[in-house]
Design a protein around this motif. Structure first.
Motif, PDB file in Angstrom:
ATOM      1  N   SER A 166      -6.336   2.326  -2.763  1.00 38.52           N
ATOM      2  CA  SER A 166      -7.632   2.089  -2.123  1.00 38.52           C
ATOM      3  C   SER A 166      -8.044   0.631  -2.232  1.00 38.52           C
ATOM      4  O   SER A 166      -8.585   0.051  -1.277  1.00 38.52           O
ATOM      5  CB  SER A 166      -8.703   2.994  -2.751  1.00 38.52           C
ATOM      6  OG  SER A 166      -8.430   4.360  -2.510  1.00 38.52           O
ATOM      7  N   GLN A 167      -7.804   0.023  -3.387  1.00 39.19           N
ATOM      8  CA  GLN A 167      -8.126  -1.388  -3.565  1.00 39.19           C
ATOM      9  C   GLN A 167      -7.266  -2.260  -2.662  1.00 39.19           C
ATOM     10  O   GLN A 167      -7.751  -3.213  -2.040  1.00 39.19           O
ATOM     11  CB  GLN A 167      -7.916  -1.790  -5.036  1.00 39.19           C
ATOM     12  CG  GLN A 167      -8.982  -1.269  -5.984  1.00 39.19           C
ATOM     13  CD  GLN A 167     -10.362  -1.779  -5.600  1.00 39.19           C
ATOM     14  OE1 GLN A 167     -11.264  -1.000  -5.251  1.00 39.19           O
ATOM     15  NE2 GLN A 167     -10.541  -3.090  -5.647  1.00 39.19           N
ATOM     16  N   THR A 188      -3.922   6.688   3.396  1.00 43.27           N
ATOM     17  CA  THR A 188      -4.297   6.207   2.063  1.00 43.27           C
ATOM     18  C   THR A 188      -5.516   6.937   1.523  1.00 43.27           C
ATOM     19  O   THR A 188      -5.593   7.251   0.326  1.00 43.27           O
ATOM     20  CB  THR A 188      -4.583   4.688   2.110  1.00 43.27           C
ATOM     21  OG1 THR A 188      -3.436   4.007   2.610  1.00 43.27           O
ATOM     22  CG2 THR A 188      -4.920   4.152   0.724  1.00 43.27           C
ATOM     23  N   LEU A 189      -6.471   7.230   2.388  1.00 43.45           N
ATOM     24  CA  LEU A 189      -7.731   7.843   1.950  1.00 43.45           C
ATOM     25  C   LEU A 189      -7.749   9.357   2.091  1.00 43.45           C
ATOM     26  O   LEU A 189      -8.763   9.998   1.798  1.00 43.45           O
ATOM     27  CB  LEU A 189      -8.892   7.242   2.745  1.00 43.45           C
ATOM     28  CG  LEU A 189      -9.110   5.727   2.577  1.00 43.45           C
ATOM     29  CD1 LEU A 189     -10.237   5.247   3.474  1.00 43.45           C
ATOM     30  CD2 LEU A 189      -9.403   5.376   1.121  1.00 43.45           C
ATOM     31  N   MET A 247      -6.328  -5.391   2.549  1.00 42.81           N
ATOM     32  CA  MET A 247      -5.664  -5.477   3.844  1.00 42.81           C
ATOM     33  C   MET A 247      -6.677  -5.482   4.983  1.00 42.81           C
ATOM     34  O   MET A 247      -6.553  -6.255   5.945  1.00 42.81           O
ATOM     35  CB  MET A 247      -4.700  -4.303   4.022  1.00 42.81           C
ATOM     36  CG  MET A 247      -3.935  -4.351   5.340  1.00 42.81           C
ATOM     37  SD  MET A 247      -3.002  -2.828   5.699  1.00 42.81           S
ATOM     38  CE  MET A 247      -4.347  -1.700   6.091  1.00 42.81           C
ATOM     39  N   GLN A 248      -7.694  -4.648   4.899  1.00 45.79           N
ATOM     40  CA  GLN A 248      -8.695  -4.574   5.956  1.00 45.79           C
ATOM     41  C   GLN A 248      -9.459  -5.889   6.089  1.00 45.79           C
ATOM     42  O   GLN A 248      -9.728  -6.346   7.207  1.00 45.79           O
ATOM     43  CB  GLN A 248      -9.653  -3.421   5.677  1.00 45.79           C
ATOM     44  CG  GLN A 248      -9.009  -2.048   5.853  1.00 45.79           C
ATOM     45  CD  GLN A 248      -9.910  -0.912   5.410  1.00 45.79           C
ATOM     46  OE1 GLN A 248     -10.845  -1.107   4.617  1.00 45.79           O
ATOM     47  NE2 GLN A 248      -9.646   0.287   5.900  1.00 45.79           N
ATOM     48  N   ARG A 249      -9.788  -6.514   4.959  1.00 49.34           N
ATOM     49  CA  ARG A 249     -10.463  -7.819   5.010  1.00 49.34           C
ATOM     50  C   ARG A 249      -9.574  -8.851   5.689  1.00 49.34           C
ATOM     51  O   ARG A 249     -10.027  -9.635   6.532  1.00 49.34           O
ATOM     52  CB  ARG A 249     -10.828  -8.282   3.592  1.00 49.34           C
ATOM     53  CG  ARG A 249     -12.043  -7.603   2.991  1.00 49.34           C
ATOM     54  CD  ARG A 249     -12.544  -8.358   1.777  1.00 49.34           C
ATOM     55  NE  ARG A 249     -11.547  -8.408   0.718  1.00 49.34           N
ATOM     56  CZ  ARG A 249     -11.448  -7.525  -0.269  1.00 49.34           C
ATOM     57  NH1 ARG A 249     -12.288  -6.504  -0.316  1.00 49.34           N
ATOM     58  NH2 ARG A 249     -10.525  -7.653  -1.196  1.00 49.34           N
ATOM     59  N   ILE A 294       0.832  -1.207   0.000  1.00 45.37           N
ATOM     60  CA  ILE A 294       0.000   0.000   0.000  1.00 45.37           C
ATOM     61  C   ILE A 294       0.868   1.259   0.000  1.00 45.37           C
ATOM     62  O   ILE A 294       0.605   2.220  -0.736  1.00 45.37           O
ATOM     63  CB  ILE A 294      -0.937   0.007   1.225  1.00 45.37           C
ATOM     64  CG1 ILE A 294      -1.998  -1.088   1.081  1.00 45.37           C
ATOM     65  CG2 ILE A 294      -1.623   1.371   1.379  1.00 45.37           C
ATOM     66  CD1 ILE A 294      -2.815  -1.318   2.337  1.00 45.37           C
ATOM     67  N   CYS A 295       1.921   1.252   0.804  1.00 45.42           N
ATOM     68  CA  CYS A 295       2.813   2.412   0.868  1.00 45.42           C
ATOM     69  C   CYS A 295       3.415   2.731  -0.500  1.00 45.42           C
ATOM     70  O   CYS A 295       3.542   3.900  -0.874  1.00 45.42           O
ATOM     71  CB  CYS A 295       3.929   2.161   1.878  1.00 45.42           C
ATOM     72  SG  CYS A 295       3.394   2.217   3.599  1.00 45.42           S
TER      73      CYS A 295
END
Length: 224
Positions: free
Chosen positions: A121-122, A193-194, A127-129, A108-109
């Protein structure tokens, strides 16, 4: 050291040397750290120690991002993460939530540093899941430690002990963030990220930041 087949100790000492090389300036030696990690990768590949190979790739990616955030450094980090991801579906790796989480975070970074908001974002959703699925994983230790399994062939000549029932003689213990701190980091990374879409996205970035700060103050873990 490897000529005497004390491979596990070579991993440990080279990882220690790489860690020391990452000390703050003026004692920092990123080139030396990369050298030791490359030696570890080569040895781990020859011994089929997949988890060790992955941790070396992960640390290499972190070093590239620490060196610089220019395009070349990001590309080197992405290559290292690609190496780690190529082993991610292996049962030995899939069973180590700490490794999987840090791979996703570094990935992500890289996208954030490339200003690729859609891709980051994807990756964030993925990662959150994953973090939500692993929230009750017994592999999380209170002290943040986790174990990298070593193949039976790696240490058989270094100890007279018999292999355990799972086929491994030894595990290499690593220390990182405990589960609570890692989840807080996940919220902070979500906020970063957001942030580019904060005003268009219901101020989610601010909410993630507040949740992360709340976790650090209240020592609680919630779903992302």
């Amino acid at each position: 050291m490897s000529r005497y087949r004390h491979t596990g100790w070579e991993y440990a000492f080279r990882l220690l040397r790489a860690s020391i090389s990452l000390s703050p300036p003026p004692h920092q030696d990123l080139v030396g750290a990369l050298h030791n990690l490359q030696k570890i990768s080569s040895l781990a590949a020859s011994c089929s120690d997949k988890a060790v190979l992955v941790i070396a790739a992960v640390l290499e990616a972190l070093i590239h991002l620490q060196q610089s955030t220019n395009a070349d450094s990001i590309e080197h980090a992405q290559r290292a993460i690609a190496t780690a991801r190529s082993r991610q579906l292996d049962p030995e790796i899939r069973g180590i939530p700490q490794l999987n989480s840090i791979i996703q975070m570094i990935d992500i970074c890289c996208s954030v540093l490339e200003y690729d908001t859609n891709q980051s974002s994807q990756k964030l959703k993925e990662m959150q899941r994953s973090m939500d699925q692993d929230i009750h994983n017994p592999k999380w230790k209170d002290d943040g430690s986790f174990a990298l399994p070593l193949s039976a062939g790696t240490m058989k000549s270094a100890s007279p002990r018999e292999p355990r029932h799972d086929g491994h003689i030894f595990e290499l213990t690593m220390s990182w963030l405990p589960e609570h701190d890692l989840y807080a980091l996940c919220y902070f990374l979500s906020s970063v990220t957001l942030s580019a879409k904060n005003s268009q996205d219901g101020h989610k970035a601010e909410k993630y930041l507040e949740e992360g700060l709340g976790m650090m103050k209240g020592k609680r873990i919630t779903h992302s």
